[in-house]
Enzyme design. Structure first.
Site, PDB file in Angstrom:
ATOM      1  N   TYR A   1     -14.383 -12.567   0.627  1.00 24.80           N
ATOM      2  CA  TYR A   1     -15.193 -11.392   0.245  1.00 24.80           C
ATOM      3  C   TYR A   1     -16.484 -11.819  -0.458  1.00 24.80           C
ATOM      4  CZ  TYR A   1     -11.588  -8.106   1.661  1.00 24.80           C
ATOM      5  OH  TYR A   1     -10.706  -7.369   2.402  1.00 24.80           O
TER       6      TYR A   1
ATOM      7  N   ARG B   1      -7.052  11.180  -7.053  1.00 15.87           N
ATOM      8  CA  ARG B   1      -8.223  10.302  -6.956  1.00 15.87           C
ATOM      9  C   ARG B   1      -9.541  11.070  -6.768  1.00 15.87           C
ATOM     10  NH1 ARG B   1      -9.154   5.699  -4.638  1.00 15.87           N
ATOM     11  NH2 ARG B   1     -11.267   6.398  -5.011  1.00 15.87           N
TER      12      ARG B   1
ATOM     13  N   ARG C   1       0.810  -1.220   0.000  1.00 17.94           N
ATOM     14  CA  ARG C   1       0.000   0.000   0.000  1.00 17.94           C
ATOM     15  C   ARG C   1       0.847   1.275   0.000  1.00 17.94           C
ATOM     16  NH1 ARG C   1      -5.485  -1.053   1.997  1.00 17.94           N
ATOM     17  NH2 ARG C   1      -5.976  -2.929   0.837  1.00 17.94           N
TER      18      ARG C   1
ATOM     19  N   ARG D   1      -3.671   6.373   0.165  1.00 13.66           N
ATOM     20  CA  ARG D   1      -4.122   7.546   0.904  1.00 13.66           C
ATOM     21  C   ARG D   1      -3.089   8.224   1.786  1.00 13.66           C
ATOM     22  NH1 ARG D   1      -9.524   4.928   3.047  1.00 13.66           N
ATOM     23  NH2 ARG D   1      -8.067   3.201   2.971  1.00 13.66           N
TER      24      ARG D   1
ATOM     25  N   ASP E   1      -6.587  -3.589  -7.392  1.00 15.99           N
ATOM     26  CA  ASP E   1      -7.143  -4.152  -6.167  1.00 15.99           C
ATOM     27  C   ASP E   1      -7.416  -5.628  -6.401  1.00 15.99           C
ATOM     28  OD1 ASP E   1      -8.268  -3.138  -3.407  1.00 15.99           O
ATOM     29  OD2 ASP E   1      -9.582  -4.721  -4.112  1.00 15.99           O
TER      30      ASP E   1
HETATM   31  O1  CP3 Z   1       0.241   0.273  -3.160  1.00 12.21           O
HETATM   32  C1  CP3 Z   1      -0.248  -0.874  -3.225  1.00 12.21           C
HETATM   33  O2  CP3 Z   1      -0.029  -1.753  -2.362  1.00 12.21           O
HETATM   34  C2  CP3 Z   1      -1.031  -1.263  -4.475  1.00 12.21           C
HETATM   35  C3  CP3 Z   1      -2.393  -1.206  -4.430  1.00 12.21           C
HETATM   36  C4  CP3 Z   1      -3.306  -2.184  -3.692  1.00 12.21           C
HETATM   37  C5  CP3 Z   1      -4.601  -1.782  -3.323  1.00 12.21           C
HETATM   38  N1  CP3 Z   1      -5.264  -2.873  -2.850  1.00 12.21           N
HETATM   39  C6  CP3 Z   1      -5.131  -0.423  -3.502  1.00 12.21           C
HETATM   40  C7  CP3 Z   1      -6.262  -0.013  -2.663  1.00 12.21           C
HETATM   41  C8  CP3 Z   1      -3.162  -3.535  -3.372  1.00 12.21           C
HETATM   42  C9  CP3 Z   1      -1.950  -4.435  -3.522  1.00 12.21           C
HETATM   43  C10 CP3 Z   1      -4.413  -3.957  -2.836  1.00 12.21           C
HETATM   44  C11 CP3 Z   1      -4.707  -5.334  -2.446  1.00 12.21           C
HETATM   45  C12 CP3 Z   1      -5.832  -5.587  -1.536  1.00 12.21           C
HETATM   46  N2  CP3 Z   1      -7.111  -5.092  -1.585  1.00 12.21           N
HETATM   47  C13 CP3 Z   1      -5.791  -6.504  -0.476  1.00 12.21           C
HETATM   48  C14 CP3 Z   1      -4.577  -7.321  -0.113  1.00 12.21           C
HETATM   49  C15 CP3 Z   1      -3.627  -6.474   0.649  1.00 12.21           C
HETATM   50  C16 CP3 Z   1      -3.946  -6.322   2.082  1.00 12.21           C
HETATM   51  O3  CP3 Z   1      -4.094  -5.166   2.510  1.00 12.21           O
HETATM   52  O4  CP3 Z   1      -4.014  -7.333   2.764  1.00 12.21           O
HETATM   53  C17 CP3 Z   1      -7.050  -6.524   0.140  1.00 12.21           C
HETATM   54  C18 CP3 Z   1      -7.441  -7.350   1.331  1.00 12.21           C
HETATM   55  C19 CP3 Z   1      -7.880  -5.632  -0.578  1.00 12.21           C
HETATM   56  C20 CP3 Z   1      -9.296  -5.314  -0.330  1.00 12.21           C
HETATM   57  C21 CP3 Z   1      -9.438  -3.863  -0.038  1.00 12.21           C
HETATM   58  N3  CP3 Z   1      -9.507  -2.896  -1.011  1.00 12.21           N
HETATM   59  C22 CP3 Z   1      -9.439  -3.213   1.223  1.00 12.21           C
HETATM   60  C23 CP3 Z   1      -9.375  -3.916   2.556  1.00 12.21           C
HETATM   61  C24 CP3 Z   1      -9.485  -1.831   0.976  1.00 12.21           C
HETATM   62  C25 CP3 Z   1      -9.416  -0.695   1.975  1.00 12.21           C
HETATM   63  C26 CP3 Z   1     -10.750  -0.129   2.304  1.00 12.21           C
HETATM   64  C27 CP3 Z   1     -10.599   1.211   2.952  1.00 12.21           C
HETATM   65  O5  CP3 Z   1     -11.074   2.209   2.349  1.00 12.21           O
HETATM   66  O6  CP3 Z   1     -10.043   1.295   4.058  1.00 12.21           O
HETATM   67  C28 CP3 Z   1      -9.542  -1.665  -0.418  1.00 12.21           C
HETATM   68  C29 CP3 Z   1      -9.567  -0.387  -1.143  1.00 12.21           C
HETATM   69  C30 CP3 Z   1      -8.228   0.051  -1.620  1.00 12.21           C
HETATM   70  N4  CP3 Z   1      -7.389  -0.724  -2.350  1.00 12.21           N
HETATM   71  C31 CP3 Z   1      -7.652   1.336  -1.455  1.00 12.21           C
HETATM   72  C32 CP3 Z   1      -6.426   1.303  -2.124  1.00 12.21           C
HETATM   73  C33 CP3 Z   1      -5.450   2.447  -2.299  1.00 12.21           C
HETATM   74  C34 CP3 Z   1      -8.288   2.492  -0.747  1.00 12.21           C
HETATM   75  C35 CP3 Z   1      -9.292   3.097  -1.669  1.00 12.21           C
HETATM   76  C36 CP3 Z   1      -9.211   4.599  -1.758  1.00 12.21           C
HETATM   77  O7  CP3 Z   1      -8.092   5.159  -1.823  1.00 12.21           O
HETATM   78  O8  CP3 Z   1     -10.286   5.189  -1.839  1.00 12.21           O
END
Ligand code: CP3
Length: 342
Positions: A149, A38, A25, A29, A74
């Site tokens: 999920y 974004r 990540r 954010r 994602d």
């Molecule tokens: O920089 C990176 O690591 C690359 C981008 C990345 C994202 N999601 C972007 C994202 C990666 C590798 C993921 C994988 C992902 N998504 C996982 C596995 C990694 C982990 O954290 O264990 C999981 C479980 C998800 C599912 C998911 N998607 C979650 C739990 C969330 C967060 C929800 C929140 O808002 O707190 C997301 C959304 C997400 N994926 C965001 C980002 C940058 C946030 C969305 C936003 O910026 O509005």
């Protein structure tokens, strides 16, 4: 040459000029430039827009001088691409309004083919051209975490419905995970064929399972997903949270590198894994908010432990929290590079 980059050298257990470092990540954010870009675009839409994906992926590389980029996407993007109705809700995560519970639900999971995601190929190709000697890590969600999920309908702490399906109807569970392994593997393959230099399979929530259940119901499906890129010769990283008891099984699923969260030291992880795997980790993300002296000492200690591993990629034990101070991440990269320089 990318094959001589510190990330690929460490992943393949060869000598490195310094310990490579990137952050799960790292795009997202915690960066003001990300929040600005974004603004007004939904997460899933952003993931399918090559201009945004390219710029967002590059932001942390420019800022922090990390040793790898991670493709901005994602784990649910490939599910949406095959037609699953879902959304990524800010502050919550992926939400599936109609959860998967019966055999009829398999009809909603067709195979993923490259022609459904031409934008992913385009984004990766553009990134490779921009990144030069910095490797790009492609990724996908592992079958268990994706299934959680789909079956729960959203994020879950207990994975109750998922475990109920796994034990209550193992045949349906296996059929579901077989479909997910195909989708996950195809998503990885598209990224590697477009130029990604390594991949990471995220099984974020599989630490909820005991070893026996991992072996009986999960491992073979993760093996299938990882095997989808085995012939392409890129290192494969396999990561989960709270998976200290599963490290060897996750390695044996077909990984070159096993991700370690902060609950198990790198020294203990190596003792559990043996010489055949590199390790990745494992700074507790909560320590990003600790006083710098405390944090720096911890970073150095992890680098020192990592030197005794067959290969070490420095990372956090899980993703960068949204409120992390990005300047702290930049300083960590500097310390890892300085302290590990050979
Ligand atoms: O920089 C990176 O690591 C690359 C981008 C990345 C994202 N999601 C972007 C994202 C990666 C590798 C993921 C994988 C992902 N998504 C996982 C596995 C990694 C982990 O954290 O264990 C999981 C479980 C998800 C599912 C998911 N998607 C979650 C739990 C969330 C967060 C929800 C929140 O808002 O707190 C997301 C959304 C997400 N994926 C965001 C980002 C940058 C946030 C969305 C936003 O910026 O509005």
């Amino acid at each position: 040459m990318i094959s001589d980059s510190p990330l690929v050298l460490a992943a393949t257990r060869r000598p490195v000029p310094h310990t490579p470092v990137w952050f799960m990540r790292q795009a997202g954010r915690s960066l003001p430039e990300y929040r600005e870009l974004r603004e007004g675009t939904a997460m899933l839409e952003a993931c399918r827009t090559p201009d945004l994906v390219t710029e967002i992926t590059l932001q942390p590389v420019r800022r922090h001088k990390v040793d790898a980029a991670i493709f901005f996407s994602d784990i649910v993007v490939p599910l949406a691409a095959v037609g699953v109705d879902l959304d990524i809700v800010p502050g919550t995560g992926p939400v599936v309004p109609a959860p998967f519970r019966t055999r009829a639900d398999l009809d909603r999971l067709p195979d993923l083919t490259a022609d459904a995601i031409p934008d992913i190929t385009e984004s990766v190709q553009r990134l490779i051209a921009e990144l030069g000697s910095t490797p790009l890590i492609g990724f996908a969600g592992a079958p268990f975490t994706l299934a959680s999920y789909l079956v729960e309908g959203g994020p879950s702490k207990t994975h109750e419905q998922t475990k109920a399906l796994m034990h209550g109807d193992p045949q349906l569970w296996n059929d579901l995970c077989e479909r997910l392994a195909q989708i996950s593997g195809a998503f990885l393959r598209v990224q590697v064929e477009a130029g990604a230099s390594a991949i990471q399979l995220f099984d974020s929530w599989v630490g909820a399972l005991p070893r026996a259940d991992y072996t009986a119901y999960v491992q073979r499906h993760s093996t299938t997903a990882l095997a989808a890129v085995a012939d392409l010769g890129v290192p494969r990283i396999h990561f989960g949270v709270g998976t200290g008891e599963l490290l060897d099984l996750m390695g044996a699923a077909g990984a070159d590198v096993v991700g370690v969260d902060y609950r198990v030291s790198l020294t203990d992880a190596v003792a559990r894994l043996g010489d055949s795997y590199a390790v990745q980790g494992n700074l507790d993300p909560a320590l990003l908010g600790a006083p710098w002296e405390v944090l720096e000492a911890r970073v150095r200690a992890i680098v020192d432990e990592g030197r005794k591993a067959p290969g070490h990629i420095f990372n956090l034990g899980h993703g960068v929290p949204p409120h992390a101070d990005p300047d702290v991440l930049t300083r960590i990269v500097e310390v890892v590079h300085e302290h590990s320089a050979r």
